[in-house]
Every structure is written in C-alpha cells, then in structure tokens.
Design an enzyme around this catalytic site. Structure first.
Site, PDB file in Angstrom:
ATOM      1  N   GLN A  86     114.832 122.080  19.059  1.00 57.73           N
ATOM      2  CA  GLN A  86     114.092 120.936  18.040  1.00 57.73           C
ATOM      3  C   GLN A  86     113.247 121.483  17.144  1.00 57.73           C
ATOM      4  O   GLN A  86     112.816 120.791  16.510  1.00 57.73           O
ATOM      5  CB  GLN A  86     113.048 120.533  19.518  1.00 57.73           C
ATOM      6  CG  GLN A  86     113.943 119.930  20.646  1.00 57.73           C
ATOM      7  CD  GLN A  86     112.749 119.386  21.535  1.00 57.73           C
ATOM      8  OE1 GLN A  86     113.279 119.994  23.309  1.00 57.73           O
ATOM      9  NE2 GLN A  86     111.805 118.703  21.802  1.00 57.73           N
ATOM     10  N   GLU A 108     107.057 108.331  23.323  1.00 59.19           N
ATOM     11  CA  GLU A 108     107.046 109.480  24.147  1.00 59.19           C
ATOM     12  C   GLU A 108     106.329 108.371  25.624  1.00 59.19           C
ATOM     13  O   GLU A 108     106.321 108.300  26.373  1.00 59.19           O
ATOM     14  CB  GLU A 108     106.126 110.588  24.063  1.00 59.19           C
ATOM     15  CG  GLU A 108     107.100 111.361  23.902  1.00 59.19           C
ATOM     16  CD  GLU A 108     105.960 112.698  23.569  1.00 59.19           C
ATOM     17  OE1 GLU A 108     106.736 113.544  23.829  1.00 59.19           O
ATOM     18  OE2 GLU A 108     105.552 111.730  22.135  1.00 59.19           O
ATOM     19  N   ARG A 149     108.528 115.173  27.557  1.00 55.80           N
ATOM     20  CA  ARG A 149     108.288 113.078  27.182  1.00 55.80           C
ATOM     21  C   ARG A 149     106.754 113.344  26.914  1.00 55.80           C
ATOM     22  O   ARG A 149     106.226 112.391  27.866  1.00 55.80           O
ATOM     23  CB  ARG A 149     108.518 112.338  27.609  1.00 55.80           C
ATOM     24  CG  ARG A 149     109.634 111.311  27.041  1.00 55.80           C
ATOM     25  CD  ARG A 149     110.723 110.616  27.322  1.00 55.80           C
ATOM     26  NE  ARG A 149     111.116 109.896  25.782  1.00 55.80           N
ATOM     27  CZ  ARG A 149     112.081 108.697  25.967  1.00 55.80           C
ATOM     28  NH1 ARG A 149     112.836 108.854  27.153  1.00 55.80           N
ATOM     29  NH2 ARG A 149     112.514 107.964  25.024  1.00 55.80           N
ATOM     30  N   CYS A 150     106.109 113.935  26.530  1.00 58.64           N
ATOM     31  CA  CYS A 150     104.188 113.953  25.891  1.00 58.64           C
ATOM     32  C   CYS A 150     103.249 114.381  24.860  1.00 58.64           C
ATOM     33  O   CYS A 150     104.747 115.533  25.271  1.00 58.64           O
ATOM     34  CB  CYS A 150     103.468 113.790  27.275  1.00 58.64           C
ATOM     35  SG  CYS A 150     104.038 115.585  28.106  1.00 58.64           S
TER      36      CYS A 150
HETATM   37  N1  MCN Z   1     110.887 104.948  15.551  1.00 56.49           N
HETATM   38  C1  MCN Z   1     110.646 103.523  14.556  1.00 56.49           C
HETATM   39  N2  MCN Z   1     109.323 102.439  14.713  1.00 56.49           N
HETATM   40  C2  MCN Z   1     108.190 102.926  15.145  1.00 56.49           C
HETATM   41  C3  MCN Z   1     108.336 104.627  15.445  1.00 56.49           C
HETATM   42  C4  MCN Z   1     109.545 105.160  15.677  1.00 56.49           C
HETATM   43  O1  MCN Z   1     111.710 102.564  14.147  1.00 56.49           O
HETATM   44  N3  MCN Z   1     107.157 102.709  15.111  1.00 56.49           N
HETATM   45  C5  MCN Z   1     111.710 104.867  15.604  1.00 56.49           C
HETATM   46  C6  MCN Z   1     111.446 106.683  14.942  1.00 56.49           C
HETATM   47  O2  MCN Z   1     112.323 106.053  13.254  1.00 56.49           O
HETATM   48  C7  MCN Z   1     112.937 107.109  15.876  1.00 56.49           C
HETATM   49  C8  MCN Z   1     112.293 106.868  17.108  1.00 56.49           C
HETATM   50  O3  MCN Z   1     111.474 105.730  16.825  1.00 56.49           O
HETATM   51  O4  MCN Z   1     114.285 106.718  15.006  1.00 56.49           O
HETATM   52  C9  MCN Z   1     111.594 107.204  17.850  1.00 56.49           C
HETATM   53  O5  MCN Z   1     110.437 108.296  16.927  1.00 56.49           O
HETATM   54  P1  MCN Z   1     109.253 108.759  16.883  1.00 56.49           P
HETATM   55  O6  MCN Z   1     108.658 108.687  18.086  1.00 56.49           O
HETATM   56  O7  MCN Z   1     108.488 109.446  16.310  1.00 56.49           O
HETATM   57  O8  MCN Z   1     110.127 110.369  18.345  1.00 56.49           O
HETATM   58  P2  MCN Z   1     110.549 111.831  17.584  1.00 56.49           P
HETATM   59  O9  MCN Z   1     111.668 110.571  16.968  1.00 56.49           O
HETATM   60  O10 MCN Z   1     109.433 112.595  17.315  1.00 56.49           O
HETATM   61  O11 MCN Z   1     111.062 112.176  18.919  1.00 56.49           O
HETATM   62  C10 MCN Z   1     110.535 112.781  19.925  1.00 56.49           C
HETATM   63  C11 MCN Z   1     110.367 112.400  21.427  1.00 56.49           C
HETATM   64  C12 MCN Z   1     109.650 113.531  22.232  1.00 56.49           C
HETATM   65  S1  MCN Z   1     108.983 114.243  22.228  1.00 56.49           S
HETATM   66  C13 MCN Z   1     110.239 113.192  23.031  1.00 56.49           C
HETATM   67  S2  MCN Z   1     110.246 114.551  24.428  1.00 56.49           S
HETATM   68  C14 MCN Z   1     112.229 111.936  23.343  1.00 56.49           C
HETATM   69  C15 MCN Z   1     111.708 111.019  22.577  1.00 56.49           C
HETATM   70  O12 MCN Z   1     111.206 111.328  21.926  1.00 56.49           O
HETATM   71  N4  MCN Z   1     112.965 113.137  23.491  1.00 56.49           N
HETATM   72  C16 MCN Z   1     114.375 112.768  22.841  1.00 56.49           C
HETATM   73  N5  MCN Z   1     113.037 110.809  23.234  1.00 56.49           N
HETATM   74  C17 MCN Z   1     114.692 110.747  22.912  1.00 56.49           C
HETATM   75  N6  MCN Z   1     115.072 110.321  23.062  1.00 56.49           N
HETATM   76  C18 MCN Z   1     116.260 110.622  22.929  1.00 56.49           C
HETATM   77  N7  MCN Z   1     116.926 109.517  23.069  1.00 56.49           N
HETATM   78  N8  MCN Z   1     116.451 112.344  23.447  1.00 56.49           N
HETATM   79  C19 MCN Z   1     115.528 112.679  23.653  1.00 56.49           C
HETATM   80  O13 MCN Z   1     116.139 113.855  23.712  1.00 56.49           O
HETATM   81 CU1  CUN Z   2     105.945 116.383  23.968  1.00 56.46          CU
HETATM   82  S1  CUN Z   2     107.889 116.448  25.353  1.00 56.46           S
HETATM   83 MO1  CUN Z   2     108.836 115.804  23.316  1.00 56.46          MO
HETATM   84  O1  CUN Z   2     107.175 116.628  22.629  1.00 56.46           O
HETATM   85  O2  CUN Z   2     109.823 117.035  23.110  1.00 56.46           O
END
Ligand code: MCN
Ligand code: CUN
Length: 796
Positions: free
Chosen positions: A223, A741, A370-371
C-alpha cells in the site's frame, strides 16, 4: 453568456461515475502480483514455526538442498552473515526476518526454499529438520507482566521485561479533580479482540535483481511503495535510485499490506544471490497466521458524569498486546496510534489516557485494519462507554449523545487530547438517523415485544475519525514526514495522465482522481488516465492507508490541476491577445471578460503549450504538487442497528441498519456508498462472527476460513445509507474528507449496543466481540458479563 460544461456530464465532482478499473477487474483481466511471470523466474516458500515460543537448537537443511529443483535454502544463520536476520520495523523496533535464536510466535518464518516451482519449494520446506526446545508461552498482557514471566525479547539489550512502552496523554490532575465533582461514575472494561484484515489476495512479491544493470525491481503487494523503497535501501544497503518498487493491482489491502514482511526481504535476497527473479506468494493460512493482525487491546474506562447527563471527564487505560515484534506502522510520536481521538465528537472538558504495550508470543499485532491508527478501538470504546453511561444514568442513549455532542458553533474545536476538529454537524446527523430508523416507534414496538417474550434491541454508534495524516509538523513514519503528491501531464491533444504518491487497492482512485481533474480543468474524466504504485514514475508519497488519500493525495490532485490552470490562463491570454487580467475562467474554458463569446477551451490551451506558446514561456503543460495538509479532516457518522435476539439460543438477527455519513463533499457518491457498505460488512463480521484467538500454548485458533469467517453477500444484512448531511472540510481544496474506514470504525459498537439493548433486562453490561451465540446465551442465562478472549476470561 456562459458556455461552462456540465460538470456531472464530464464526470466531475459529484458524478456517480462507474469505476473505470472495474472493466478489467470483473473481466478477470486485472494484473495482480501473482499474474506476473518473468523469464527464468523461481519460486519461494516459507517454513513456519509450529511452536509459539521455543529455542532453536539446530536446523538441518541438507535434505532440502538435495531435492532436485531446489536452488537455495535460506536460514536465519545465512541471513545473519548478510546482516539481514533482523530488520527494523516501522515503530523503531526490530523484527526477525528468519529466526536464529528463538521462535517467538506460531507461524514465525524459520527458513525459505527457492525452487523451480512452488510445489518443490513447499516439499523441500518440509524436508528441513528443525529442533526446538519449548519455552513457556505468553498470550496476553496479564501474563506478559506477571512476576517471573519469561522475557520474550531477550535478543534486545535494555529489555528486562515484556513491556514495550508506557505512554500517556491528557491532564491527569484536572481529570482527578473533575472526578471528585461527579454525581455518577460509570465504568467499563472491555477487550477488542484480535482481528485480521484478510484481503482476498494474500501478500507476495517478485524480486528481480539484474546484475548487468545493478537494478532491483520488486513487484509487490504494498500500500506504500515509496516507503518500501526507502526501507529496502536501508535494510539491503542498496542505492535508492537502483530500486524500483511496483505495486500492480492489489486485491484488497485493508491495512494488511502496509508493513514490511520477512517474505519480501527473503525474496529480494534470494534474487540478489541467484541473479534470477524470485516469486513469493503467501498462502491463506500463512497470511492469516503471520501477517498484519489488528486490535487485541484491553480498555478500561471511567466517566465522570453530572446527574443531568453532562460528561465531566473521561479517564482510560489501554493494554495493548503487540505480539512478538512491535511493528505497527503509525506516526512515531504516538505509541498507541490515534487512540486519543476517543471522545473527540463529545464536548469533554478534561481527559486522561494511559497506555501500555506489551510483547506476547503471537504474530505482530496492532497494525491498522481499516482504521486510522487505532481509531477503531477508540470509537468502539467511546460508544460502548456512552451506552453504559446512559444506562447508568437511566437516560435515553440518543438524548445522552445529543447533550454531549460538540455543537456546530464550537468548530474548530480543540479536544482535551489536543486534536483540532475541523467541522461537523453531529446533532443533525443523529436526528436524520433517528428519523430513518423510526426511533420512537421502535421503542414502543420493543416494549410490546418484550411482553410477548421477544427481545428486540436498538444500538446507536457515532464516530469521528482523524483522517489525512500529516500535517508534517506532527506526523511522520520513521522520521519521514507525512504529506503526499500528484503529478499531472496534459498532452497536446488535451488528454492527460495523472500520477500520485497514493496506491489504490480497490478504493477506485483511477476513477475519482480523474473526477477531481475534471472538476478543476473541465477535461472530461475519461480523458485522464490515473496511475499509481510505480516508484520509477509516481511522485514520492506515503501511500494509501488511514483514509489519507482523499485528504492528502486528492488535495494534491486539486492543487496540481490549479497550477496547470494558472499556466493555461497565460496561454489563453496569449491566444486571445488580451492581458491575463482580462481573462475569466468557467469550467473547461477561458474567455474575455468584456466579450464572453471570445474564448478558448482548456484543450486549445494544451495544444498551444506545445505549438504556440508566448515568447519566453517554458513549453509543455505539466506540473507536480506536494501537499502538506494544514490539519486532519474529521468525517462524522451515525450508525443505527436493530436486532432481535433469540433467548433460547443466543442467536441474533439484524433487522435494520441505517448509516448517516458526513464525509464532506463527495467526489463520487457511488464509490463513497460502496466504501460505507464494505465497512459495515466488516463491522458486522467483527461483531458477529470473527474470532482469531490463541490457546494457552499459543496455538492460533482461527488461521483458516472455517474458524475465521468472512461474511458473503448471503450473510450480510442490507443497509440504508443517508447522504443528506454534508459539512465540507474548511481546509481541503474541494471540501472533501476521508471516508474509506468510517463504517468499519463506527459500525461494530452499533451491533454490540443493539444486542445489549435487547437483553438490558438481564443487567448485563458487556459481552466482548465477537458476539457468538454461546456468549450471548451465557449472558442471558447467567445474567453476567462475558468478557475477554480465551484462555483468559474475566469469569474464570
Ligand atoms: N471518496 C469520495 N469522496 C469523499 C471521500 C472519498 O469520492 N469525500 C472516494 C475516494 O476518491 C476514493 C474512495 O472514496 O476513491 C476512498 O477514499 P479515502 O477515504 O480517501 O480512502 P483511501 O483512498 O485512502 O483508502 C484507504 C482506506 C483504508 S485505510 C482501508 S484500510 C480500506 C478502505 O480504504 N481498504 C480498502 N477501503 C477499501 N476498499 C477496498 N475496496 N479495498 C481496500 O483494501
Ligand atoms: Cu487503517 S488500515 Mo487502512 O489504514 O490501510
């Protein structure tokens, strides 16, 4: 006379655009690490320890070496000659790559075999003879600190016991004083059990060291590719510019793919020694027994309350079981992650938190699943405490939350542990949720049902999550500051490629980042390719975890697009033969303020950047932005669950789930909903069915899908999602907050609170997760709490 494009039509902000990556995923055309085959590639398998704690008296690998097709057998002693028997962890500890002196958990890596195919390698692993001398085993923090406990980490100087750290935050004296003023003190102790992210794709790597060019390429499931590049440079003592880490498609990460695992290191060394590509793909039991465990924390809390329901203070202590090596990836200032985000959404005047981390004979634990670094535990504890406090005060739990929430006009709000909340409308989210679940009606139905001997329950859980590490002032991993990046290149025909320092694992970055570009520049989203995960091409970034991508890399995407727009404006002025000050922007087009009909599109500007630039202007249209966020973003959510519990069996069924998520501006509402549904599914699994535990000998019970259950669409209840509350983040360029998360963080307590509400008449205050039928039955039948994980149970 505006000719601005319709943002939704071009796939901009707010468009529920279909995920572009799904086209290949659902056709089985994804390119995962295991799909990659390189010429001359060999295969590696790992021999794991059957015992949880034992001294290694001898390792005899001669039979393995003699098996035809075997190219290399790696043992700890051989690793030691290269100074690679141990590696640094992301939390300033060390971790054995291959065991030399002792094994410290069941499943620990003891040796590796590299062979022509994985089957030969596996057979050869079994031909390695290892003699062990068993040692006493520790499986929980109580045993870890008991008098005479064996010292697990006797490899470390200055480590006389099993304590890793003692950490505290908050105002102890102030908290003590507030407790003296309390009308009621509410107490709760609970255990958040070990859980495992368990992505469908296990971990793996293909190391390819090319002697001719001295370049090391590693395809791997990570990641955070740039962090791995730095780690490999330091651990393997290779120059960083000769290392290329490529993270291809990832079949789910969920935090499991953040740490550095011994398998990666061994495949790299094997490739360097053999000068051939070496592939290691972990099997499911290897993944479940040795990688990336989360939680495993005991929480003790007390709340000082006034009769009218106001929270006066919170005091809590956490005992965290980290397993044999302290290998969490988390900001280095915070030994127990962001556990001190607990109670952030409540207006708590003063609080104090202490935390102790200990070693045990279990696989390294405490990684984030996922936190955002222990926020799951923080919110679970908070919402279970809130439910218990409301019960102690004989107050309605919704009303109790209402009076204690941080109010809209209090933002930005400083929490007693020092966080600064950016924005929120907590009360409004709760009202939307209560209305959707039919709260008042439900209470009537519940009372009626009770008369007929039926147990109905309703659980509320709220959460706010600190998402988007950094800012760089406070957040770093091993001293590397946390920020992120985006690089945007606009080709002359107006098509574009965007790369970021994040790494999607299923979250849909290829879709959503293009939407941000569409929003900023008016380029149709389909004209923007998104690439992540190759350190030779992507700008440096800290990767994807802690839902930091949207708050940090996503913000960088906005910022780089704005830089491009600023240059395009100059090109537009040149093309329109007016001065820059006379130019206005509307989506996709610059025009002359005094003559709006005269305009040029962003695509025309792109062409001009390569074919007709003004004198003295650097050609081309590309830029990079590094974004250091001023603060974290704080999404908020309310989850409500109704259940029916069967008195005779302890089985519980979910009737309804309502989720109200406020993650600020939604880039792609459909993707956000997918994230919430996925999180709620994991929350349901943790609350209901997942149990990785350990017997007294340290045997891992739950290292397969017969014991550790993954819910499918069949078991998973339906969800009702609400999106009407939108509080933009005031400091994010497009007002978005993270969301990936939230539901996994806030969800579990809603299920547990619902079951406990259904059996409230028994006086039971706590059943620890998972709420397996036998545990619920025990609570109903004997009217006592069911706490802890085997072999230690509070009632033993
Ligand atoms: N998004 C959006 N509008 C927002 C916030 C987010 O459209 N206001 C969209 C983003 O553009 C992105 C998705 O939602 O496409 C998730 O965005 P974000 O909240 O920024 O999270 P990350 O992309 O940093 O993803 C990490 C987070 C984590 S830490 C874990 S653990 C987890 C999760 O995402 N692992 C996943 N969701 C997952 N989903 C899938 N399918 N697979 C994983 O491994
Ligand atoms: Cu908190 S598990 Mo995600 O941060 O990859």
């Amino acid at each position: 006379m505006s000719q601005a494009l319709d943002e939704i039509k071009i796939g901009g902000l707010g468009a529920s655009r279909r995920r572009v990556e799904d086209d290949r995923f659902i056709r089985g055309k994804g390119n995962y690490t295991d799909d990659i085959t390189l010429p001359g590639m060999l295969h590696m398998e790992i021999l794991r320890s059957p015992l949880a704690h034992a001294r290694i008296t001898s390792i005899d690998a001669s039979r393995a070496w003699n098996i035809p097709g075997v190219h290399l057998v790696l043992t700890g002693d051989m690793m030691a000659t290269r100074n690679l028997a141990w590696m640094p962890t992301l939390s300033y500890d060390t971790q054995a790559v291959l065991a030399t002196d002792k094994v410290r958990f069941q499943g620990q890596e003891v040796a590796c075999v590299v062979a022509d195919d994985p089957y030969i390698a596996k057979d050869a692993c079994e031909a390695i003879e290892v003699e062990y001398e068993p040692l006493p085993v520790i499986v929980n923090p109580t045993q870890a600190v008991a008098d005479g406990a064996p010292v697990i980490r006797d490899d470390k100087e200055n480590q006389p016991d099993n304590v890793i750290y003692n950490w505290e935050v908050g105002d102890k004296a102030g908290t003590d004083r507030a407790f003296e003023q309390a009308d009621v003190v509410s107490r709760l102790r609970l255990h958040y059990p070990r859980s495992h992210p368990s992505p469908i794709e296990c971990c793996g790597s293909i190391a390819d060291f090319n002697r001719a060019t001295s370049k090391l390429t590693v395809y791997m499931t990570t990641q955070a590719p740039h962090i791995i590049r730095a780690a490999v440079a330091l651990v393997a003592e290779l120059p960083e510019h000769m290392i290329r880490i490529v993270s291809p498609d990832i079949g789910g990460g969920f935090g499991n793919k953040v740490p550095v695992y011994p398998g990666y290191v061994c495949s790299i060394l094997a490739s360097i020694l053999l000068e051939r590509p070496v592939k290691w793909i972990e099997d499911k039991s290897g993944n479940l027994i040795s990688t990336g465990f989360a939680r495993d924390i005991y929480l003790d809390g007390e709340m000082a309350l006034r009769k009218d329901g106001k929270i006066l203070a919170v005091r809590m202590h956490a005992d965290a079981d980290h397993g044999a090596f302290f290998s969490d990836a988390q900001p280095s200032k915070f030994k127990i992650g962001l556990l001190h985000s607990t109670f952030a959404c409540y207006d708590v005047p003063v609080a104090h938190l202490t935390a102790r981390g200990t070693y045990s004979n279990k696989a390294p634990g405490g990684v984030a699943y996922r936190c955002s670094f222990r926020v799951t535990e923080a919110m679970f504890f908070q919402e279970r405490m809130v439910a218990a406090a409301a019960a102690d005060l004989r107050m309605d739990p919704a009303e109790f939350r209402r009076i204690n929430f941080v109010r809209d006009e209090q933002f930005p709000h400083r929490t007693p542990f020092g966080f600064l909340l950016d924005s929120g409308q907590y009360g409004k989210c709760l009202e939307v949720g209560l209305k959707a679940i039919g709260y008042d009606d439900f209470r009537h139905q519940q009372a009626e049902a009770r008369k007929r001997g039926k147990l109905l329950g309703l659980g509320i859980s709220t959460m706010t999550e600190p998402l988007g590490a950094g800012n760089s002032r406070e957040y770093d991993i091993l001293g590397i500051k946390m920020f992120d990046s985006a690089e945007l290149k606009i080709h002359m025909t107006g098509k574009a490629i965007l790369r970021t320092g994040a790494k999607t694992q299923g979250q849909g970055h290829e879709t959503t980042w293009a939407q941000i570009v569409a929003h900023e520049l008016g380029l149709p989203a389909e004209d923007v390719t998104v690439e992540e995960g190759d350190t030779d091409t992507a700008p440096f970034g800290m990767g994807t975890y802690a839902s930091r991508s949207t708050p940090v890399a996503g913000a960088a995407v906005s910022m780089v697009a704005r830089k491009i727009r600023a240059k395009a404006r100059k090109l537009a002025a040149h093309l329109l033969e007016v001065s820059e000050e006379d130019i206005e922007w509307e989506l996709g087009r610059f025009y002359v303020r005094s003559a709006p009909d005269r305009g040029v599109t962003i695509q025309e500007c792109a062409l001009a950047a390569y074919s007709n630039m003004p004198d003295g202007m650097e050609p081309g249209l590309q830029n990079t932005a590094y974004y250091d966020p001023p603060n974290l973003t704080w999404p908020f959510a309310v989850y409500l669950v109704t259940v029916e519990v069967d008195q005779e069996t302890g089985v519980w069924d979910v009737h309804n789930i309502v989720a109200v998520d406020d993650c600020g501006v939604r880039i792609n509402p459909m993707i956000v909903e997918g994230q919430i549904m996925g999180g709620l599914t994991e929350a349901y699994a943790m609350a209901n069915m997942q149990f990785i535990t350990f017997d007294a000998e340290g045997n891992c019970v739950g290292s397969n899908y017969m014991d550790y259950l993954l819910p499918t669409a069949w078991e998973t209840p339906g969800f009702e999602l609400h999106s009407e509350v939108v509080t933009p983040s005031p400091h994010h360029p497009i007002g978005a907050k993270g969301v990936g998360e939230c539901a996994a963080v806030g969800g579990p307590a809603a299920f547990v609170n619902a079951v406990l509400d259904a059996i409230a008449d028994t006086g039971v205050r706590n059943i620890d997760m998972p709420l397996l039928p036998d545990r619920v039955w025990e609570a109903i039948t004997y009217h006592h709490d069911v706490s802890g994980a085997p072999p230690v149970r509070s009632d033993d």
